[in-house]
Design an enzyme around this catalytic site. Structure first.
Site, PDB file in Angstrom:
ATOM      1  N   LEU A  90      40.468  52.495  24.060  1.00 17.20           N
ATOM      2  CA  LEU A  90      41.765  51.868  23.842  1.00 17.20           C
ATOM      3  C   LEU A  90      42.179  52.054  22.391  1.00 17.20           C
ATOM      4  O   LEU A  90      41.564  52.809  21.648  1.00 17.20           O
ATOM      5  CB  LEU A  90      41.680  50.382  24.225  1.00 17.20           C
ATOM      6  N   TYR A 144      39.543  45.145  18.830  1.00 19.51           N
ATOM      7  CA  TYR A 144      40.262  46.206  19.519  1.00 19.51           C
ATOM      8  C   TYR A 144      39.277  47.286  19.950  1.00 19.51           C
ATOM      9  O   TYR A 144      38.225  47.476  19.359  1.00 19.51           O
ATOM     10  CB  TYR A 144      41.415  46.768  18.691  1.00 19.51           C
ATOM     11  N   CYS A 145      39.619  47.951  21.047  1.00 20.47           N
ATOM     12  CA  CYS A 145      38.755  48.964  21.673  1.00 20.47           C
ATOM     13  C   CYS A 145      37.318  48.457  21.833  1.00 20.47           C
ATOM     14  O   CYS A 145      36.366  49.062  21.346  1.00 20.47           O
ATOM     15  CB  CYS A 145      38.768  50.256  20.863  1.00 20.47           C
ATOM     16  N   PRO A 146      37.149  47.309  22.530  1.00 19.08           N
ATOM     17  CA  PRO A 146      35.805  46.743  22.674  1.00 19.08           C
ATOM     18  C   PRO A 146      34.925  47.613  23.563  1.00 19.08           C
ATOM     19  O   PRO A 146      35.392  48.274  24.488  1.00 19.08           O
ATOM     20  CB  PRO A 146      36.079  45.382  23.326  1.00 19.08           C
ATOM     21  N   LYS A 157      32.801  42.827  13.755  1.00 20.75           N
ATOM     22  CA  LYS A 157      32.756  44.250  14.102  1.00 20.75           C
ATOM     23  C   LYS A 157      33.337  45.108  12.982  1.00 20.75           C
ATOM     24  O   LYS A 157      34.410  44.827  12.465  1.00 20.75           O
ATOM     25  CB  LYS A 157      33.536  44.478  15.397  1.00 20.75           C
TER      26      LYS A 157
END
Length: 275
Positions: A90, A144-146, A157
């Site tokens: 993502l 975001y973009c996990p 993160k």
């Protein structure tokens, strides 16, 4: 350390400066080219470092958001150019404070997806020995973009890993948020999803971004560490392991293959953004 790093003569391609004002699509074309070359034994395994200025790389699912055009306007108004990548995942922010690393090696033996991911995890731990015991790999909810191989320290993160396989080659790619504010990058993506969704229900579940769960390595380490310094760390570690390092950009005979993959990627991105 994985024997991959001890037994191979690595080819190093440094695009941490040369790629900055160019489209990230060029980097995806580069990694496809390197997968082909390495997978067909026309090149040694490659470590490539790359940086791009102010872009947001969207995944295929992002492009299916109900109000994607309005969401992309949010990104453009903030000074970020949206593109759609040719692999999973993502939305991810790229800018001058984010260092990307690609490990490209041949799939000569069966290399599972998890083993390939762990090669990158262990590589990053070796680059940051002062954080090695604290770096964890698990999904950070609210980032975001996990993904399963999010890298974090104390629940914050700082990196995410993706993987692409083609032409008997494997490219494991990571973005490292090194400089600046991780939460500010996350806030941009939070706004993107908010405008692109407008609370509509969708079959795909998009992440609900909580910016405070993301941080840069500067913030985590509480000291001034730069993209340039980390790029130097990578080279030094490889020299310690192997005693030598091939600094070799694409050669003339390889550029034709690169042109082929780059043209294909640009055409695909144009078709997606025109839908």
């Amino acid at each position: 350390m994985d024997r991959l790093f001890n037994e191979k003569d690595w080819r190093f391609i440094d695009q941490s400066f040369s790629a900055r004002n160019r489209s990230p699509l060029e980097s995806f074309g580069m990694d496809d080219t390197l997968c082909h070359l390495v997978g067909h034994e026309k090149s040694n395994p490659v470590i490539r470092t790359w940086v791009h200025d102010d872009a947001v790389v969207l995944g295929i699912q992002d492009h299916r958001l109900p109000f994607i055009e309005e969401g992309m306007s949010v990104l453009r108004n903030a000074g970020y150019e949206p593109i759609v990548r040719n692999s999973g995942g993502l939305a991810v922010v790229l800018d001058s404070g984010v260092l990307n690393i690609s490990l490209v090696f041949a799939e000569k033996e069966s290399v599972s997806i998890d083993v390939a991911f762990m090669r990158m995890v262990n590589f990053i731990k070796a680059i940051f020995p002062e954080l090695e015991a604290r770096i964890e790999a698990y999904e950070i909810v609210g980032s975001y973009c996990p993904g399963t191989y999010d890298l974090s320290v104390d629940g914050r993160k700082f990196a995410g890993i993706s993987q692409r396989r083609m032409q008997n080659g494997i490219a494991v790619q990571i973005y490292l948020c090194i400089e600046g504010s991780g939460s500010e990058r996350a806030e941009l993506i939070r706004q993107f999803y908010e405008v692109s969704l407008k609370n509509e229900k969708t079959k795909f579940v998009y992440p609900r971004i909580t910016p405070h769960v993301m941080a840069s390595l500067q913030e985590i380490m509480s000291k001034k560490i730069t993209v340039t310094e980390v790029n130097s760390r990578i080279q030094q570690r490889l020299l310690e392991w192997n005693g030598d390092l091939q600094f070799m950009p694409l050669q003339q005979e390889e550029l034709e293959l690169y042109s082929h993959y780059l043209t294909r990627i640009f055409k695909r991105n144009e078709s997606l953004l025109s839908i």
